[in-house]
Design a protein around this motif. Structure first.
Motif, PDB file in Angstrom:
ATOM      1  N   ALA A 152       0.634  19.849   9.596  1.00  0.00           N
ATOM      2  CA  ALA A 152       1.273  18.543  10.451  1.00  0.00           C
ATOM      3  C   ALA A 152       0.150  17.570  10.597  1.00  0.00           C
ATOM      4  CB  ALA A 152       1.752  19.397  11.808  1.00  0.00           C
ATOM      5  N   THR A 211       1.894   8.024   4.488  1.00  0.00           N
ATOM      6  CA  THR A 211       2.645   8.698   3.176  1.00  0.00           C
ATOM      7  C   THR A 211       4.002   7.850   3.234  1.00  0.00           C
ATOM      8  OG1 THR A 211       1.362  10.739   3.213  1.00  0.00           O
ATOM      9  CG2 THR A 211       3.208  10.498   1.702  1.00  0.00           C
ATOM     10  N   THR A 212       4.415   7.994   4.501  1.00  0.00           N
ATOM     11  CA  THR A 212       5.750   7.509   4.804  1.00  0.00           C
ATOM     12  C   THR A 212       5.957   6.008   4.091  1.00  0.00           C
ATOM     13  OG1 THR A 212       6.158   9.201   6.511  1.00  0.00           O
ATOM     14  CG2 THR A 212       7.643   7.363   6.358  1.00  0.00           C
ATOM     15  N   HIS A 235       9.755  16.581   1.258  1.00  0.00           N
ATOM     16  CA  HIS A 235       9.833  16.352   2.802  1.00  0.00           C
ATOM     17  C   HIS A 235      10.966  14.982   2.960  1.00  0.00           C
ATOM     18  CE1 HIS A 235       7.967  14.177   6.461  1.00  0.00           C
ATOM     19  NE2 HIS A 235       7.712  15.230   6.724  1.00  0.00           N
ATOM     20  N   ASN A 283       5.354  21.039   1.590  1.00  0.00           N
ATOM     21  CA  ASN A 283       4.987  21.311   2.960  1.00  0.00           C
ATOM     22  C   ASN A 283       5.431  22.350   3.618  1.00  0.00           C
ATOM     23  OD1 ASN A 283       7.446  19.629   3.505  1.00  0.00           O
ATOM     24  ND2 ASN A 283       6.890  19.487   5.589  1.00  0.00           N
ATOM     25  N   ASP A 305       3.903  12.260  -4.096  1.00  0.00           N
ATOM     26  CA  ASP A 305       3.637  12.531  -2.755  1.00  0.00           C
ATOM     27  C   ASP A 305       2.437  13.509  -2.361  1.00  0.00           C
ATOM     28  OD1 ASP A 305       3.497  13.215   0.054  1.00  0.00           O
ATOM     29  OD2 ASP A 305       5.566  13.579   0.323  1.00  0.00           O
ATOM     30  N   ALA A 365       0.779  14.002   0.251  1.00  0.00           N
ATOM     31  CA  ALA A 365       0.340  14.318   1.670  1.00  0.00           C
ATOM     32  C   ALA A 365      -0.093  15.544   1.837  1.00  0.00           C
ATOM     33  CB  ALA A 365       1.613  14.246   2.573  1.00  0.00           C
ATOM     34  N   GLN A 366       0.215  16.659   1.232  1.00  0.00           N
ATOM     35  CA  GLN A 366      -0.271  18.060   1.173  1.00  0.00           C
ATOM     36  C   GLN A 366      -1.039  18.667   0.332  1.00  0.00           C
ATOM     37  OE1 GLN A 366       0.198  19.564   3.939  1.00  0.00           O
ATOM     38  NE2 GLN A 366       2.175  18.507   5.150  1.00  0.00           N
ATOM     39  N   SER A 372      -1.917  10.564   3.497  1.00  0.00           N
ATOM     40  CA  SER A 372      -1.970  10.179   4.748  1.00  0.00           C
ATOM     41  C   SER A 372      -3.319  10.476   5.297  1.00  0.00           C
ATOM     42  CB  SER A 372      -0.974  10.916   5.641  1.00  0.00           C
ATOM     43  OG  SER A 372       0.212  10.819   5.453  1.00  0.00           O
ATOM     44  N   HIS A 423      -4.570  11.188   8.475  1.00  0.00           N
ATOM     45  CA  HIS A 423      -4.680  12.153   9.402  1.00  0.00           C
ATOM     46  C   HIS A 423      -4.582  13.541   8.902  1.00  0.00           C
ATOM     47  CE1 HIS A 423      -0.313  13.208   9.929  1.00  0.00           C
ATOM     48  NE2 HIS A 423      -0.049  12.158   9.385  1.00  0.00           N
ATOM     49  N   LYS A 424      -4.166  13.917   7.778  1.00  0.00           N
ATOM     50  CA  LYS A 424      -3.759  15.103   7.233  1.00  0.00           C
ATOM     51  C   LYS A 424      -5.276  15.485   6.593  1.00  0.00           C
ATOM     52  CE  LYS A 424       1.234  15.143   6.528  1.00  0.00           C
ATOM     53  NZ  LYS A 424       1.718  15.982   7.628  1.00  0.00           N
ATOM     54  N   ARG A 438       3.585  25.811  13.344  1.00  0.00           N
ATOM     55  CA  ARG A 438       4.590  24.842  13.319  1.00  0.00           C
ATOM     56  C   ARG A 438       5.859  25.792  13.067  1.00  0.00           C
ATOM     57  NH1 ARG A 438       6.642  19.282  10.240  1.00  0.00           N
ATOM     58  NH2 ARG A 438       8.474  19.255  11.504  1.00  0.00           N
ATOM     59  N   CYS A 453      10.547  19.101   8.493  1.00  0.00           N
ATOM     60  CA  CYS A 453      11.279  17.943   7.992  1.00  0.00           C
ATOM     61  C   CYS A 453      11.584  18.115   6.517  1.00  0.00           C
ATOM     62  CB  CYS A 453      10.241  16.827   7.992  1.00  0.00           C
ATOM     63  SG  CYS A 453       9.713  16.451   9.845  1.00  0.00           S
ATOM     64  N   ARG A 504       5.143  28.472  10.314  1.00  0.00           N
ATOM     65  CA  ARG A 504       4.309  28.075   9.184  1.00  0.00           C
ATOM     66  C   ARG A 504       2.848  28.029   9.603  1.00  0.00           C
ATOM     67  NH1 ARG A 504       4.625  21.870   7.251  1.00  0.00           N
ATOM     68  NH2 ARG A 504       3.367  21.724   9.179  1.00  0.00           N
TER      69      ARG A 504
HETATM   70  N1  C6P Z   1       4.323  16.463   6.957  1.00  0.00           N
HETATM   71  C1  C6P Z   1       4.522  18.578   8.354  1.00  0.00           C
HETATM   72  O1  C6P Z   1       4.170  19.267   9.394  1.00  0.00           O
HETATM   73  P1  C6P Z   1       3.332  11.047   7.373  1.00  0.00           P
HETATM   74  O2  C6P Z   1       4.068  11.527   8.547  1.00  0.00           O
HETATM   75  O3  C6P Z   1       3.587   9.581   6.847  1.00  0.00           O
HETATM   76  O4  C6P Z   1       1.820  11.140   7.648  1.00  0.00           O
HETATM   77  O5  C6P Z   1       3.583  12.169   6.223  1.00  0.00           O
HETATM   78  C2  C6P Z   1       4.950  12.287   5.742  1.00  0.00           C
HETATM   79  C3  C6P Z   1       4.785  13.382   4.860  1.00  0.00           C
HETATM   80  C4  C6P Z   1       5.228  13.155   3.618  1.00  0.00           C
HETATM   81  N2  C6P Z   1       5.155  14.242   2.555  1.00  0.00           N
HETATM   82  C5  C6P Z   1       4.884  15.375   2.816  1.00  0.00           C
HETATM   83  C6  C6P Z   1       5.038  16.423   1.801  1.00  0.00           C
HETATM   84  C7  C6P Z   1       4.535  15.802   4.211  1.00  0.00           C
HETATM   85  O6  C6P Z   1       4.126  17.083   4.484  1.00  0.00           O
HETATM   86  C8  C6P Z   1       4.554  14.851   5.164  1.00  0.00           C
HETATM   87  C9  C6P Z   1       4.383  15.194   6.745  1.00  0.00           C
HETATM   88  C10 C6P Z   1       4.129  17.086   8.245  1.00  0.00           C
HETATM   89  O7  C6P Z   1       4.684  19.102   7.446  1.00  0.00           O
HETATM   90  C11 C6P Z   1       4.768  16.455   9.549  1.00  0.00           C
HETATM   91  S1  C6P Z   1       6.537  16.302   9.310  1.00  0.00           S
END
Ligand code: C6P
Length: 402
Positions: free
Chosen positions: A27, A90-91, A118, A170, A195, A197-198, A218, A220-221, A354, A359, A374
């Motif tokens: 998250a 990422t969004t 996601h 995710n 994507d 993000a993860q 992102s 913050h991750k 979590r 999502c 998770r």
């Molecule tokens: N998943 C999780 O708890 P943002 O919110 O823009 O930083 O990232 C969005 C996003 C996009 N793709 C994937 C694969 C993600 O996992 C996430 C964010 C978090 O799983 C928050 S919902």
């Protein structure tokens, strides 16, 4: 507290009198002191709007912001800093591509995404589909949480224009064979977005080796601040697409007789950029690079294996997502106890996980469940954290007489 943990101030805090065990890293991750210092320094030493001022502070802030871009370029092995767009996360990166690339599409064109995305990699394409009447083609995955690659290959048609895919799920932890997917998409003349993000916090990223057309992640991750992220795009593509948002910074000349746009990467960065976030993100990327992505990946794989074993031994656990290649994330159900109840009890013991659909509702639908618990790992987690989690789950079992 080990040497790495001691660099994260929040990890020394207690929750309901218990030491914090933070297992919600998918998250967002906690921030090391170097990132907190970078934010502090940016505001206390060189706060000024960038790219605009002739004065000293503005120039210093501009240099810091632009060198942060170079740090990102090196981190993901992009060819040029022009290919690095600062976004909010990422969004925003995916929305940017869906919106800008989407303008070229014709009614009936097809976009492929997987069923394990996601919502951020589904809804922007659905919004596009509402505007342009394009078709979204979902790639299925099997019981283990692995993409059905044979099926994927059959889904291409002459109308397939884009494939947008998560590097790591995710909700399931699956590491998808993105390089293979990208090559296949290119064979069919379709562009690709990964994507990341993860994956970016856990796997060394080389966008040139992947040959993806776009890559989003992102800050913050990956131990950086919230509100900043990256969209990588191949220079030729970014040059050929229209801008995303209009405003200051993204223009070359504005006139009522016609406006021209700035060069890359500024064409996609309307408004005052997050020049504090960018430098803090660079601090985070330097931090992980100094530790070494290979070392981080190995540590997290060890944690994943240990946690998987201990969950099996606990009994009554159903692991959701059993792909052969998984990242440091484990989704599970404990008997028929609702994930929310498990999460609430663990919370009272100082353990942050979590719960819910993460999502990723289509994943839950495919698995025939409403949600999962998770636990997701970061470089500061230890086997002791997992032992505490298992003890917590034992408490849950006792309370529910399992
Ligand atoms: N998943 C999780 O708890 P943002 O919110 O823009 O930083 O990232 C969005 C996003 C996009 N793709 C994937 C694969 C993600 O996992 C996430 C964010 C978090 O799983 C928050 S919902």
């Amino acid at each position: 507290m080990n040497l790495i943990q001691s660099q994260f101030p929040i990890l020394s805090r207690t929750i309901y009198g218990k030491p914090l065990v933070y297992l919600d890293n998918a998250a967002t991750t906690q921030k090391p002191q170097v990132v907190l210092d970078a934010i502090q320094t940016a505001y206390t030493q060189r706060n000024a709007n960038i790219h605009r001022g002739v004065h000293f502070l503005s120039q210093e802030a501009t240099i810091a912001h632009e060198s942060a871009r170079d740090v990102v370029r090196d981190f993901i092995h992009a060819r040029s800093s022009k290919e690095i767009i600062f976004t909010r996360g990422t969004t925003e990166g995916i929305n940017l591509v869906a919106s800008c690339f989407g303008q070229q599409l014709q009614e009936g064109d097809e976009i492929m995404v997987s069923m394990m995305e996601h919502h951020s990699n589904i809804v922007p394409w659905q919004l596009l589909s509402m505007q342009k009447n394009v078709k979204i083609v979902p790639i299925p995955f099997d019981e283990n949480g692995e993409l059905e690659m044979e099926e994927f290959r059959k889904l291409f048609s002459k109308k397939t224009k884009f494939v947008s895919i998560a590097h790591v799920s995710n909700a399931l932890g699956t590491v998808n064979p993105v390089k293979e997917i990208i090559a296949e998409a290119h064979r069919h003349g379709a562009l690709t977005l990964v994507d990341g993000a993860q994956s970016t916090p856990h796997i060394s990223i080389d966008v040139q080796d992947l040959d993806c057309d776009f890559f989003a992640f992102s800050g913050h991750k990956i131990y950086g601040p919230t509100g900043i992220g990256i969209l990588y795009g191949k220079e030729s593509l970014l040059n050929s697409l229209p801008p995303y948002m209009g405003g200051g910074e993204m223009i070359e000349k504005v006139s009522f007789s016609g406006t021209t746009f700035n060069e890359l990467p500024y064409k996609y960065e309307a408004g005052t950029p997050d020049y504090v976030g960018s430098t803090a993100l660079a601090a985070a990327l330097r931090f992980v690079s100094e530790i070494g992505m290979e070392k981080i990946a190995k540590h997290e794989q060890d944690l994943l294996n240990y946690c998987t074993e201990r969950l099996h031994d606990l009994g009554g656990v159903r692991i959701i997502g059993q792909a052969t290649k998984k990242s440091g994330l484990i989704s599970f159900l404990l008997g028929d106890v609702h994930p929310f109840d498990v999460g609430t009890i663990l919370d009272k013991l100082g353990i942050a996980v979590r719960t819910g659909h993460h999502c990723a509702q289509p994943v839950m639908e495919r698995m025939g469940i409403e949600g999962t618990v998770r636990a997701s790992f970061a470089l500061y987690n230890t086997k002791e954290d997992i032992d505490v989690l298992i003890e917590g789950l034992l408490r849950v079992k006792k309370m529910f007489r399992m």
